[in-house]
Structure formats: structure tokens, C-alpha cells
Scaffold this active site. Structure first.
Site, PDB file in Angstrom:
ATOM      1  N   GLU A 116       0.706  -1.219   0.060  1.00 17.61           N
ATOM      2  CA  GLU A 116      -0.038   0.047   0.047  1.00 17.61           C
ATOM      3  C   GLU A 116       0.770   1.298   0.145  1.00 17.61           C
ATOM      4  OE1 GLU A 116      -2.901  -0.536  -0.812  1.00 17.61           O
ATOM      5  OE2 GLU A 116      -3.626  -2.301   0.312  1.00 17.61           O
ATOM      6  N   HIS A 140      -3.151   2.232   8.324  1.00 20.97           N
ATOM      7  CA  HIS A 140      -4.070   1.430   7.711  1.00 20.97           C
ATOM      8  C   HIS A 140      -4.241   0.348   8.495  1.00 20.97           C
ATOM      9  CE1 HIS A 140      -6.416  -0.948   4.977  1.00 20.97           C
ATOM     10  NE2 HIS A 140      -5.475  -1.798   4.712  1.00 20.97           N
ATOM     11  N   HIS A 142      -7.224  -3.260  10.035  1.00 21.69           N
ATOM     12  CA  HIS A 142      -8.496  -3.866   9.647  1.00 21.69           C
ATOM     13  C   HIS A 142      -9.313  -4.209  10.785  1.00 21.69           C
ATOM     14  CE1 HIS A 142      -5.947  -6.180   6.163  1.00 21.69           C
ATOM     15  NE2 HIS A 142      -6.240  -4.873   5.812  1.00 21.69           N
ATOM     16  N   GLU A 170     -18.013  12.329  22.132  1.00 18.60           N
ATOM     17  CA  GLU A 170     -16.842  12.816  21.795  1.00 18.60           C
ATOM     18  C   GLU A 170     -16.365  12.590  20.390  1.00 18.60           C
ATOM     19  OE1 GLU A 170     -13.920  13.090  24.643  1.00 18.60           O
ATOM     20  OE2 GLU A 170     -15.386  14.178  25.637  1.00 18.60           O
ATOM     21  N   HIS A 211     -12.857  -4.018   3.672  1.00 14.50           N
ATOM     22  CA  HIS A 211     -11.530  -4.078   3.833  1.00 14.50           C
ATOM     23  C   HIS A 211     -10.747  -3.606   5.081  1.00 14.50           C
ATOM     24  CE1 HIS A 211      -7.215  -3.995   1.900  1.00 14.50           C
ATOM     25  NE2 HIS A 211      -7.085  -3.940   2.967  1.00 14.50           N
TER      26      HIS A 211
HETATM   27  P1  13P Z   1       1.192  -5.563   3.093  1.00 14.96           P
HETATM   28  O1  13P Z   1       1.551  -6.750   3.642  1.00 14.96           O
HETATM   29  O2  13P Z   1       1.644  -5.148   1.763  1.00 14.96           O
HETATM   30  O3  13P Z   1       1.334  -4.170   3.900  1.00 14.96           O
HETATM   31  O4  13P Z   1      -0.386  -5.468   2.989  1.00 14.96           O
HETATM   32  C1  13P Z   1      -1.390  -5.710   4.026  1.00 14.96           C
HETATM   33  C2  13P Z   1      -2.705  -4.863   3.678  1.00 14.96           C
HETATM   34  O5  13P Z   1      -3.374  -4.668   4.520  1.00 14.96           O
HETATM   35  C3  13P Z   1      -3.097  -4.673   2.342  1.00 14.96           C
HETATM   36  O6  13P Z   1      -4.050  -3.764   2.340  1.00 14.96           O
HETATM   37 ZN    ZN Z   2      -5.463  -3.882   4.086  1.00 18.78          ZN
END
Ligand code: 13P
Ligand code: ZN
Length: 278
Positions: A116, A140, A142, A170, A211
Site C-alpha cells: 500500500e 491502515h 483491519h 466525543e 477491507h
Molecule cells: P502489506 O502486507 O503489503 O502491507 O499488505 C497488507 C494490507 O493490509 C493490504 O491492504
Molecule cells: Zn489492508
């Protein structure tokens, strides 16, 4: 100074571990990047590899020419960042066009920066312009509840913003500009990076449907705190929806948000304070 003695690097590692402990980083899920200050990059320069070849970023970020970043490696597990940072992370520097990078430190067992990287760098560039260079962290993750909501709510900025704001008093103070939503797209490329960075001009957070979530901030604390606040709000909404299907007996109303904005000195766009059923 050794890279691992730097406070910035220590802060990065502890944030990555905090994300792992939250359960936001199954396997290699998620990635983190930090734009080093010139002083931070200079004080660890002795520990940098002076050779190394140039690799294409896969996007063009001219505003970030010659900047130095600490980033997680592709396929590396957040679980291992604290125990083996030198194998899990790398420091890279962009060329004078912002189109190629060179690895200066890390990934000692091989590998490359996160897949990413285009999204991280395009977000850094968008924020450099929009926030005058104050933002340094792009994160980023999940988190399960915000992902679950992308199967339940319309994929619209105004719906996600309003529903999450209502879940904790808040929230509008923590993300007064709201939150953007990127529809499902193939991850890892320039296209999703362009869509996300467009939203990052306006917001500090963007959901990737089915995602995860991207957050931007000035420091590790603020960026982690933003991810945590949004995911907590999403968790509360999932609990409410699990019990009632989404109907609320009562909630925070537009006039309540306006009163909150006044008291906490934040500006809340009327776009998010539209009339709706509870
Ligand atoms: P990477 O291991 O390449 O960082 O990818 C993980 C991910 O969350 C892709 O969106
Ligand atoms: Zn991801």
C-alpha cells in the site's frame, strides 16, 4: 545514533504493537508509515545503507521529493514488529521527483515496503498540502466493526459520519471533519491510492469498503487514537444494530451536535446534520 535508539522509531514500534494487541492486524494485515523530520533522519544517518538501488513507487508524489519514511514491510506481521523491527520495517528515501525510493535501513531478511505504499505516500502528500506539513503518520488497519458496517450502511460519507458521531458524544470532537468512504476496489495499486488521497484532502479518516480503515494524524498518539475512537464507535453501532436492527429509542440530535460544536469550539458541517428518522 542507531535507528532503534530514536524516539520516533520507538514510538512507531509501540504503536504497531498496540494495533496488534487490539486485534486489528491478523497475519500481515494493515500497514503504517511515518514521515521523519529532517533532524530525525540526520541523527540516524550513520546507520543508513549508502548504496542500494532505486525502485518505482508506482505513483508520483512530487511534493514529497527527498523525504524519508519509516514504513512496515509487505507481508510482514504486526505481531513481529516489536520483537524483530529490523526484519519487519524499513526506512526509505524518495528521489528528487517523488517517483522512486531507495531503502536505507531494515528488511534485513529481504522484502519490500508495504504493497500500500502508493496509498500511504499519496495520503502523506494530500495531507502535506491540506494540513501544512503537520501530519506525519498514515495508518491502515483491519478493525472488525468498521469493516462489518460496510456491509450494513450505505457507502456514503455523510451516513458513516453521522452514524459514528451519534455513537459517542466525543466523536464529533475527535473527527469534526467527518469520515470518507471508498467503495470496494482492488487494494495495493494507484487507483485506490488516488481515490483515498482525494478523500484525505477533506477528512482525517477513510473507510475502505469490506477491507479496513486509513487514518492520518500529526503524531502516533493522535493517529492511533483516531483509529481507536472510530472503531469503538463502530462497535457500539454494531451492538445496537445486533439488538434492534438499527432502530434507536433515542440518539444525539442535530441541535445537540450544534450545541456541542459551540462548546468544544469545532466546526461541524451541516452536510452531516441532515434530518432523518432516529
Ligand atoms: P502489506 O502486507 O503489503 O502491507 O499488505 C497488507 C494490507 O493490509 C493490504 O491492504
Ligand atoms: Zn489492508
Amino acid at each position: 545514533m542507531k535507528v532503534l535508539e530514536s524516539n520516533a522509531v520507538k514510538g512507531f514500534i509501540s504503536m504497531a504493537n498496540d494495533g496488534w494487541l487490539q486485534g486489528w492486524h491478523e497475519r500481515n494485515g494493515g500497514n503504517l508509515s511515518y514521515r521523519l523530520t529532517a533532524a530525525e533522519a540526520a541523527e540516524m544517518a550513520d546507520d543508513f545503507d549508502k548504496g542500494g538501488e532505486w525502485n518505482a513507487v508506482g505513483a508520483s508524489v512530487p511534493q514529497l521529493a527527498n523525504e524519508t519514511f519509516l514504513v512496515t514491510g509487505s507481508g510482514k506481521f504486526f505481531r513481529n514488529v516489536q520483537s524483530d523491527p529490523e526484519a519487519s520495517l524499513c526506512i526509505l528515501r524518495l528521489d528528487d521527483k517523488g517517483e522512486s525510493y531507495k531503502i536505507l535501513w531494515g528488511l534485513k531478511n529481504g522484502g519490500r515496503p508495504t504493497s500500500e505504499l502508493p496509498a500511504h505516500l499519496m495520503n502523506h502528500e494530500a495531507k502535506l498540502i491540506a494540513a501544512g506539513g503537520k501530519h506525519r503518520v498514515i495508518y491502515h488497519a483491519h478493525p472488525a466493526n468498521i469493516i462489518a458496517l460496510t456491509f450494513l450502511l450505505p457507502l456514503e460519507d455523510r451516513v458513516f459520519t453521522r452514524e459514528l458521531w451519534e455513537m459517542a458524544t466525543e466523536c464529533p470532537v475527535v473527527f469534526p471533519d467527518g469520515i470518507g468512504v471508498v467503495p470496494w476496489m482492488v487494494p495495493g495499486g494507484r487507483e485506490i491510492a488516488v481515490a483515498t488521497s482525494r478523500l484525505m484532502r477533506k477528512y482525517d479518516a477513510a473507510v475502505w469498503a469490506h477491507h479496513g480503515l486509513f487514518c492520518s494524524g500529526e503524531s502516533f498518539d493522535l493517529t492511533f487514537g483516531l483509529m481507536h475512537t472510530i472503531e469503538k464507535a463502530a462497535e457500539i453501532l454494531i451492538k445496537v444494530m445486533s439488538v434492534t436492527g438499527g432502530a434507536k429509542r433515542q440518539t444525539i440530535q442535530p441541535e445537540n451536535f450544534r450545541a456541542l460544536a459551540k462548546e468544544f469550539n469545532v466546526t461541524l458541517s451541516e452536510d452531516f446534520l441532515y434530518d432523518k428518522q432516529v
